[in-house]
Design an enzyme around this catalytic site. Structure first.
Site, PDB file in Angstrom:
ATOM      1  N   LEU A 168       0.872  -1.223   0.138  1.00  0.00           N
ATOM      2  CA  LEU A 168      -0.052   0.108   0.000  1.00  0.00           C
ATOM      3  C   LEU A 168       0.981   1.200   0.021  1.00  0.00           C
ATOM      4  O   LEU A 168       1.821   1.265   0.939  1.00  0.00           O
ATOM      5  CB  LEU A 168      -0.825  -0.039   1.228  1.00  0.00           C
ATOM      6  CG  LEU A 168      -2.199   0.893   1.155  1.00  0.00           C
ATOM      7  CD1 LEU A 168      -3.345   0.291  -0.045  1.00  0.00           C
ATOM      8  CD2 LEU A 168      -3.005   0.516   2.608  1.00  0.00           C
ATOM      9  N   ASP A 169       0.947   2.186  -0.951  1.00  0.00           N
ATOM     10  CA  ASP A 169       1.835   3.334  -1.029  1.00  0.00           C
ATOM     11  C   ASP A 169       2.093   4.014   0.169  1.00  0.00           C
ATOM     12  O   ASP A 169       0.974   4.059   0.858  1.00  0.00           O
ATOM     13  CB  ASP A 169       1.282   4.299  -2.070  1.00  0.00           C
ATOM     14  CG  ASP A 169       1.078   3.704  -3.514  1.00  0.00           C
ATOM     15  OD1 ASP A 169       1.957   2.641  -3.743  1.00  0.00           O
ATOM     16  OD2 ASP A 169       0.151   4.180  -4.281  1.00  0.00           O
ATOM     17  N   LYS A 170       3.053   4.538   0.354  1.00  0.00           N
ATOM     18  CA  LYS A 170       3.431   5.382   1.663  1.00  0.00           C
ATOM     19  C   LYS A 170       2.511   6.318   1.916  1.00  0.00           C
ATOM     20  O   LYS A 170       2.061   6.803   2.862  1.00  0.00           O
ATOM     21  CB  LYS A 170       4.643   5.953   1.298  1.00  0.00           C
ATOM     22  CG  LYS A 170       5.452   6.521   2.427  1.00  0.00           C
ATOM     23  CD  LYS A 170       6.842   7.185   2.151  1.00  0.00           C
ATOM     24  CE  LYS A 170       7.065   7.850   3.767  1.00  0.00           C
ATOM     25  NZ  LYS A 170       8.663   8.546   3.393  1.00  0.00           N
TER      26      LYS A 170
END
Length: 239
Positions: free
Chosen positions: A106-108
């Site tokens: 999950l993207d930062k």
């Protein structure tokens, strides 16, 4: 046997060890009715509360499981990597006593549901594209959501040199929509929106197949139930 207070709080699933340190510093944590100090330790008979809410230490494994399976509400700013050299990596953030790693990413700058486990054998089953595991997201963008935009997103967009699979998309607010994918391409939703000149301002994953984010607050985690595991991996015989 005693345990450092921040580790105890993290192992209950209430929040990460880093967040526990902040709560302790803010004098929001009590041990046996008294405000706890930084570096405090607790024993098995001590009563720990956060803002008056009692905490209970949970077993790392449910029943007689061989492995750990947890659902985390990942906050913005945490990176889904096991690399200890990366500041804010998800493993250090959770602070679990077992060696665990994230299932997928999950993207930062994104938040929401992500699964972590100590069982490397199941990761490919969950991530394998042909298994078509659904992932549902709530997304906010910088421009009003139009029917044309929703239709285009649902049909598919060229990302990383390939067309994304058709997906379900629905408007939930003037600047927000819900999208359900069966793919997991890198930064897929952000790139899909950008193809229509939309910029994602907030992205939260709320479901992976039968597992829902529910009432988990950012930074909190919980063990998956037997029913959730059976629904996610019906062919798996041993946990």
């Amino acid at each position: 046997m005693t345990t450092r207070l921040n580790k105890y709080i993290a192992e209950t699933g209430f929040c990460s060890r880093r967040e526990a340190d902040r709560l302790i510093a803010a004098r929001r944590v009590t041990v046996n009715g008294q405000p706890a100090g930084t570096g405090a330790v607790v024993g098995g008979d001590d009563q720990v509360q956060v803002d008056g809410q009692p905490l209970r230490l949970r077993s790392a494994r449910a029943g007689k499981r061989k492995h750990v399976y947890i659902a985390l509400n990942k906050p913005v700013g945490i990176t889904c990597t096991t690399e200890s050299s990366v500041k804010g990596n998800i493993v250090d953030f959770v602070g679990h006593q077992e060696r665990i790693f994230p299932v997928g990413r999950l993207d930062k700058e994104s938040e929401g549901l992500i699964l972590l486990t100590s069982n490397g054998d199941i990761v490919n089953q969950i991530l394998r594209a042909e298994n078509r595991h659904e992932k549902e997201y709530l997304v906010a963008v910088n421009k009003p959501v139009t029917d044309e935009f929703l239709r285009g997103m649902a049909r598919g967009v060229r990302v990383h040199g390939q067309m994304t699979l058709p997906c379900r998309v629905g408007k939930i607010a003037k600047f927000g929509f819900r999208i359900t994918l069966t793919q997991g391409l890198n930064r897929q939703i952000r790139l899909m929106a950008a193809a229509f000149e939309y910029r994602v301002t907030q992205l939260r994953r709320v479901r992976i197949d039968n597992i829902k984010l529910g009432a988990l607050k950012p930074g909190q985690w919980r063990n998956l139930s037997e029913q959730e595991l059976r629904g996610l991996l019906p062919q798996q015989q041993e946990w």
